[in-house]
Design an enzyme around this catalytic site. Sequence first.
Site, short mmCIF file in Angstrom:
data_model
loop_
_atom_site.label_atom_id
_atom_site.label_comp_id
_atom_site.label_asym_id
_atom_site.label_seq_id
_atom_site.Cartn_x
_atom_site.Cartn_y
_atom_site.Cartn_z
N LYS A 1 -36.12 80.32 -108.33
CA LYS A 1 -37.48 80.70 -107.91
C LYS A 1 -37.85 82.16 -108.18
CE LYS A 1 -39.08 76.88 -106.33
NZ LYS A 1 -38.99 76.17 -107.62
N TYR B 1 -26.41 70.75 -111.34
CA TYR B 1 -25.98 71.46 -110.13
C TYR B 1 -24.79 70.70 -109.58
CZ TYR B 1 -30.31 74.19 -110.16
OH TYR B 1 -31.32 75.06 -110.50
C1 PHB Z 1 -30.41 79.94 -115.46
O1 PHB Z 1 -30.55 79.22 -116.46
O2 PHB Z 1 -30.13 81.14 -115.56
C2 PHB Z 1 -30.59 79.38 -114.11
C3 PHB Z 1 -31.01 78.06 -113.97
C4 PHB Z 1 -31.18 77.52 -112.72
C5 PHB Z 1 -30.89 78.27 -111.60
C6 PHB Z 1 -30.47 79.58 -111.72
C7 PHB Z 1 -30.32 80.14 -112.98
O3 PHB Z 1 -31.02 77.71 -110.37
#
Ligand code: PHB
Length: 393
Positions: A299, A203
């Site tokens: 979530k 992130y």
């Molecule tokens: C995803 O892999 O699509 C994904 C992963 C984490 C998130 C949102 C989407 O917070």
Amino acid sequence: MRTRTQVGIVGAGPAGLLLSHLLHRAGIESIVLENRSREYVEHRVRAGVLEQAPVDLLKSAGVGARLAREGLVHRGIELRFGGRGHRIDFPSLTGGRCITVYGQQEVVVDLIGARLAAGGQVLFEVADVSIDGIETSAPRIRYTSGSEGHEIVCDVIAGCDGFHGICRQALPDHQRHVFERTYPFAWLGILARAAPSHEELIYAYHERGFALFSMRSPEITRLYLQVAPDEELASWPDERIWEELHTRLETDDGWRLNEGPVLEKGITPMRSYVCEKMQHGRLFLAGDAAHIVPPTGAKGMNLAVADVHVLAQALTELLKSGRRDLADAYSQTCLKRVWRAEHFSWWMTSMLHRFPDDDGFQQRLQRSQLDYTVSSPAAATSLAENYVGLPFE
Ligand code: PHB
Ligand code: APR
């Protein structure tokens, strides 16, 4: 044509299909109605992170074999800002809990396979679905298939038809109290045939906006960029997407994102939405039909699984012994978890995105919160336990 079933389920997403499967295991019959084709729902690219409790539930319900084989168990995530990464370790902060990366459409494939193998009825490509009689003991679902009209008389209807479905509209106005926030940005997501260049999700907080590095398999990377809410896909050719991803994800130590052919591209709006209550008479809503979270907390699919875990038990009790306690408590039981997830998703979203009207105040709060989260065990624990999700009761 008129038929009968115990539970009529609208929508063959994770909520509707898992509900049908759990009810079948409890000896309760259902019919699932889906307006899209099987091919479409099995290939629709959606969420990809499963919390610990949903993984345990899918495995114990006998639909977790491929998930156990192919799902990628992740023991942490990285928060990346100021040119470096900071890892949040889940097991050490949560008493051993982890997440599993496994595409939502793979969960859907596994559940459709299990329902059809058990002789279950999942009807695809039905049209004109409508419901009525939810205040009676015999609610009905009407639909057309081919050019023929059908009616299913049910004991209960489960509205699992997602955010744009028709079931939520059937709640009387005075029972439908909606809480909603839209965010001043969207996510542009791509799926690329490229080996993930990092083992865990990243992130990234960056002055040009948020970016997320995720994956689906050892060959497929999933990536997202914060973009304007009204952004057009046409203004994002692949080269521009890669350039922006490199900029937002880069680190001072020269970490490099792997590129590859883009297989899928889309824009997701960011919204928080909760419909209180989630039940009226003989209609029960589950999953996106009742609530939406911005994807930053991962979530959406987990809430859908949590709702139907509660609903399957409530309906089993109602339909087998006539006891109403769990069914009457359904909204309240689910909404407790829903609001925890709403808060966590809003919190992650607020901490990580660039807000268009910010004069620098919010950026300083964000940076302070990020520094605190990666340096205080108490703050890191709070993120970790929300991310891996609370146990099911
Ligand atoms: C995803 O892999 O699509 C994904 C992963 C984490 C998130 C949102 C989407 O917070
Ligand atoms: N009639 C029949 N089916 C319908 C109708 C209708 N009128 N309207 C919608 N549907 C179907 C959709 O085509 C979809 O297959 O209902 C299904 C709803 O599934 P999802 O949208 O996947 O919702 P849910 O099962 O609650 O799962 C929630 O989906 O959007 C993601 O992030 C979200 O991961 C979360 C998950």
